[in-house]
Structures are given as structure tokens and as C-alpha cells.
Motif scaffolding. Structure first.
Motif, short mmCIF file in Angstrom:
data_model
loop_
_atom_site.label_atom_id
_atom_site.label_comp_id
_atom_site.label_asym_id
_atom_site.label_seq_id
_atom_site.Cartn_x
_atom_site.Cartn_y
_atom_site.Cartn_z
N THR A 201 0.85 -1.20 0.00
CA THR A 201 0.00 0.00 0.00
C THR A 201 0.88 1.24 0.00
O THR A 201 1.93 1.28 0.64
CB THR A 201 -0.92 0.04 1.23
OG1 THR A 201 -0.13 -0.03 2.43
CG2 THR A 201 -1.92 -1.11 1.20
N HIS A 203 0.07 5.65 -0.14
CA HIS A 203 -0.96 6.69 -0.16
C HIS A 203 -2.34 6.10 0.09
O HIS A 203 -3.34 6.56 -0.48
CB HIS A 203 -0.95 7.46 -1.49
CG HIS A 203 0.38 8.03 -1.86
ND1 HIS A 203 1.17 8.73 -0.97
CD2 HIS A 203 1.07 8.00 -3.04
CE1 HIS A 203 2.29 9.12 -1.59
NE2 HIS A 203 2.26 8.68 -2.83
N GLY A 204 -2.40 5.03 0.91
CA GLY A 204 -3.68 4.44 1.27
C GLY A 204 -4.31 3.57 0.19
O GLY A 204 -5.51 3.27 0.25
N ARG A 205 -3.52 3.13 -0.78
CA ARG A 205 -4.04 2.31 -1.88
C ARG A 205 -2.98 1.31 -2.31
O ARG A 205 -1.82 1.42 -1.95
CB ARG A 205 -4.41 3.19 -3.08
CG ARG A 205 -3.22 3.96 -3.64
CD ARG A 205 -3.54 4.71 -4.91
NE ARG A 205 -2.41 5.51 -5.38
CZ ARG A 205 -1.39 5.04 -6.09
NH1 ARG A 205 -1.33 3.75 -6.41
NH2 ARG A 205 -0.42 5.84 -6.50
#
Length: 384
Positions: A201, A203-205
């Protein structure tokens, strides 16, 4: 061709003996212009200044996004934090037995008390098997990847942008096919570096497919060509320095430092690029924003102002001066893996032999830029 060229990096004289040519340019014209490499930097101080000043000199020197090689902070910082654990101490300890098994297999297959062409007999298979094992890729990719590296080097030397793009597309499709297989495997997906990268992951993705492809391309391009070159360079150097062979056989703990010093003398990676963000002077030469700057590692690491006699082998040099793996925020994240693999290979090769000797009848044939080292090098092996 422009009206002003300080040198021609693709001339027969340079390609025949690039290290000597870089030594000459470092003395004659330390910041040299050419149509092919634009502004080439040959001195250690100038190269260090540029790599350490990422505020002035951007790594976005290509038209194509390369994760994280062509990124600058803060984006580069986030991607480096994601990538570095793949080369951390735990991962290296996990991979070490696999690395040793591959070295044992390759060295064990060498002809006993005979001659061997070290590049295709050992160096290229070593790089291919190590990379595929580290990433969890199938053995069936060994030959396609070897052919791809050759096509990439030919395209790069030609400067043909269409050929370069076609080679890149071919490789990217190979990676996309691998990623597709892993997605289709569901719960049966292998637990390897490639699968872990897909589940990472940032940046949260999760990374996009294009980002994963870019990372794996950079790891593979950097590994296959330079690691094969490194094995060839080190093996031939040891063959021509029998006393050093004996020293390393008697004390294998010196092998890692010896590898770094040999590869300082004869670099496996020739150059990298940067571009100024604003007008700036380097060594009295005016550069404009957007100019292409080529950092000649193979010259900077032989600078007499730093190393004295560049051909003198010494194990007591300051390791921070050796630019084998770069410097600054873009220092090679895969350096721990490269050092691990080379240490295991050279230790295994030396322990299996009593002498490496160069061929009297067949002098080595140098590789052609952008590759380094040898295209062919024949050694005589005396087995233990």
C-alpha cells in the motif's frame, strides 16, 4: 549532428576501450558535450555535487515515468519507503540459502580443469536465475529475458526512440502477463516478492499495474545487465591477479570488500541521468534548465583526485567514496541484494577452484555501451 561536440561516445575508439576513453576525457574535458549523451560529467566531485543536490538536479530526466528512479521528493520518498524493505536484512537472510543453492548449482556445472566462456557459461545464467528466484518468476523466462536485455542494449546504443519504445513495450507485456496469472490464482498465489508488491500500500491504496510494472522493470533492468557484467569483471580480474585469488581463498571475509573495489576499478554500470531545474554552472560550464546531464560513474570512480592511481587495488579505501551503487537519496536500494549475490558467487567459485587463469589465445572482448564489462571472456579453470 550539432556544430559542437567535445567527444563521440559511439566512436570505434571509445567503444573499443571505454574505461581508457573516460580516463582521457576526465583529464581533457571533464564536462563534455555530445549529441548522444549531451553533457557528460567525468569527475568524482562534479558527479557527487549533482547526486547530492536533488533540489537543483532532478531525476526526472526521461520522458517516461520510472518508479522511483525518475521521481523527486516528496513522491520519491514515499516510494523508497515502500521498496526498501524488499532489500532489508530479514529479506536478505531469507534469500541467502536460495542464493547459495544457485551458486552451487552453476559452479558445479562448470567444466573441470578446462576453459569456460565466463559470460554465457556463468555470468548471464547467474543473473537470470538470481533475479527470477528473487522475484518468484518461472525458469521459463530465463531465455526471453536474456534476449530482451540484448535487444534493449542494441536499441539504446542506436538511439532509435521507436526501437527503444518497442523493447520497453515487449518487456512490460511480459510483466503484465505475470501479474494477470497471479490475480487469477486467487488464494493459490505464490508468496514471493512480486505478489507482495501487488499487495503493498502507498498513499492508502495498492500500487496501480503501471506502477508495479515500472518497479519490476527497474529492478530487472538494473539486475540482469549489471550483475552479469559484475561477475564477468570480477572473475576476469581475479584470473589476472593470482595473488589476490589466494588471499581471498584464505580469507573469504574479504570478498565483499574486494568485489566493491574491483567494480570501482572497472564499473559494471556506466552512467545515469539528471537534469537541472534552473540555470546552473558545473565546473565552469553553463547548463540550462531541462538540459540532459549524464553522470559517468565509470569515470568518477577512477578519479585520480580521489583515488590516486585508479588501477591500484586497495581494501582500505573509504567506502563512502565508492559510487558503485550511487549516492544520495537515489543510492541503489538493491545494493544489499547485489552484494549478497556477488559474495556468494565469488566465494563459491574460489572455493571450487585452485586457480583461475585468463586465456592466452583469446583476449576478452569488451561489451558495447550501454553494457559494461565483457561480451566474451574465456578463463581456464583448475578445479579443487
Amino acid at each position: 549532428m550539432s556544430s559542437h561536440q567535445d567527444w563521440d561516445p559511439r566512436s570505434p575508439e571509445v567503444l573499443a576501450d571505454p574505461i581508457a576513453a573516460y580516463d582521457h576525457m576526465r583529464q581533457r574535458c571533464p564536462v563534455a558535450h555530445s549529441d548522444y549523451l549531451h553533457h557528460s560529467m567525468f569527475r568524482h566531485a562534479d558527479v557527487m555535487r549533482i547526486v547530492m543536490d536533488h533540489d537543483t538536479f532532478s531525476s526526472q530526466a526521461s520522458r517516461h515515468v520510472s518508479v522511483p528512479n525518475s521521481m523527486d521528493p516528496p513522491e520519491h520518498t514515499a516510494w523508497r519507503a515502500l521498496i526498501e524493505p524488499y532489500f532489508g536484512p530479514d529479506r536478505m537472510a531469507e534469500f541467502a540459502p536460495v542464493c547459495q543453492a544457485i551458486c552451487d548449482d552453476l559452479v558445479g556445472a562448470l567444466p573441470h580443469n578446462s576453459s569456460v566462456e565466463i559470460m554465457f557459461g556463468l555470468a548471464h545464467p547467474f543473473a537470470l536465475r538470481m533475479q527470477c528466484a528473487f522475484l518468484g518468476w518461472p525458469d521459463s523466462l530465463h531465455e526471453p529475458l536474456r534476449q530482451w536485455i540484448h535487444k534493449k542494449n542494441v536499441a539504446t546504443l542506436s538511439g532509435d526512440t521507436h526501437a527503444i519504445a518497442a523493447v520497453a513495450t515487449e518487456f512490460d507485456q511480459t510483466i503484465r502477463d505475470l501479474l494477470k496469472e497471479r490475480r487469477q490464482a486467487g488464494d493459490q498465489v505464490p508468496d514471493d516478492a512480486t505478489s507482495r508488491l501487488m499487495q503493498a500500500t502507498i498513499h492508502g491504496r495498492h500500487p496501480t499495474e503501471d506502477e508495479i510494472v515500472s518497479i519490476l522493470r527497474n529492478w530487472t533492468v538494473g539486475e540482469l545487465g549489471t550483475m552479469a557484467s559484475s561477475v564477468g569483471i570480477i572473475a576476469y580480474y581475479l584470473a589476472t591477479h593470482p595473488a589476490l585469488q589466494d588471499t581471498l581463498r584464505q580469507d573469504p571475509s574479504l570478498i565483499r570488500a574486494a568485489n566493491d573495489e574491483i567494480l570501482r576499478i572497472h564499473a559494471p554500470l556506466i552512467a545515469n541521468r539528471r537534469t537541472p531545474r534552473c540555470p546552473v554552472q558545473v565546473a565552469g560550464k553553463q547548463l540550462q534548465a531541462g538540459d540532459r546531464v549524464t553522470l559517468i560513474w565509470a569515470s568518477a570512480n577512477r578519479d585520480e583526485a580521489v583515488f590516486g592511481d585508479p588501477d591500484e587495488f586497495r581494501l582500505d579505501r573509504d567506502p563512502s567514496l565508492n559510487l558503485l551503487y550511487g549516492a544520495g537519496i537515489h543510492v541503489c536500494p538493491g545494493a544489499p541484494l547485489a552484494r549478497l549475490e556477488l559474495e556468494h558467487m565469488i566465494k563459491t567459485l574460489l572455493s571450487a577452484t585452485t586457480r583461475l587463469q585468463p586465456s592466452d589465445e583469446h583476449p576478452p572482448i569488451p561489451a558495447v555501451y550501454p553494457a559494461s564489462g565483457y561480451r566474451q571472456a574465456i578463463l581456464q579453470l583448475r578445479m579443487a
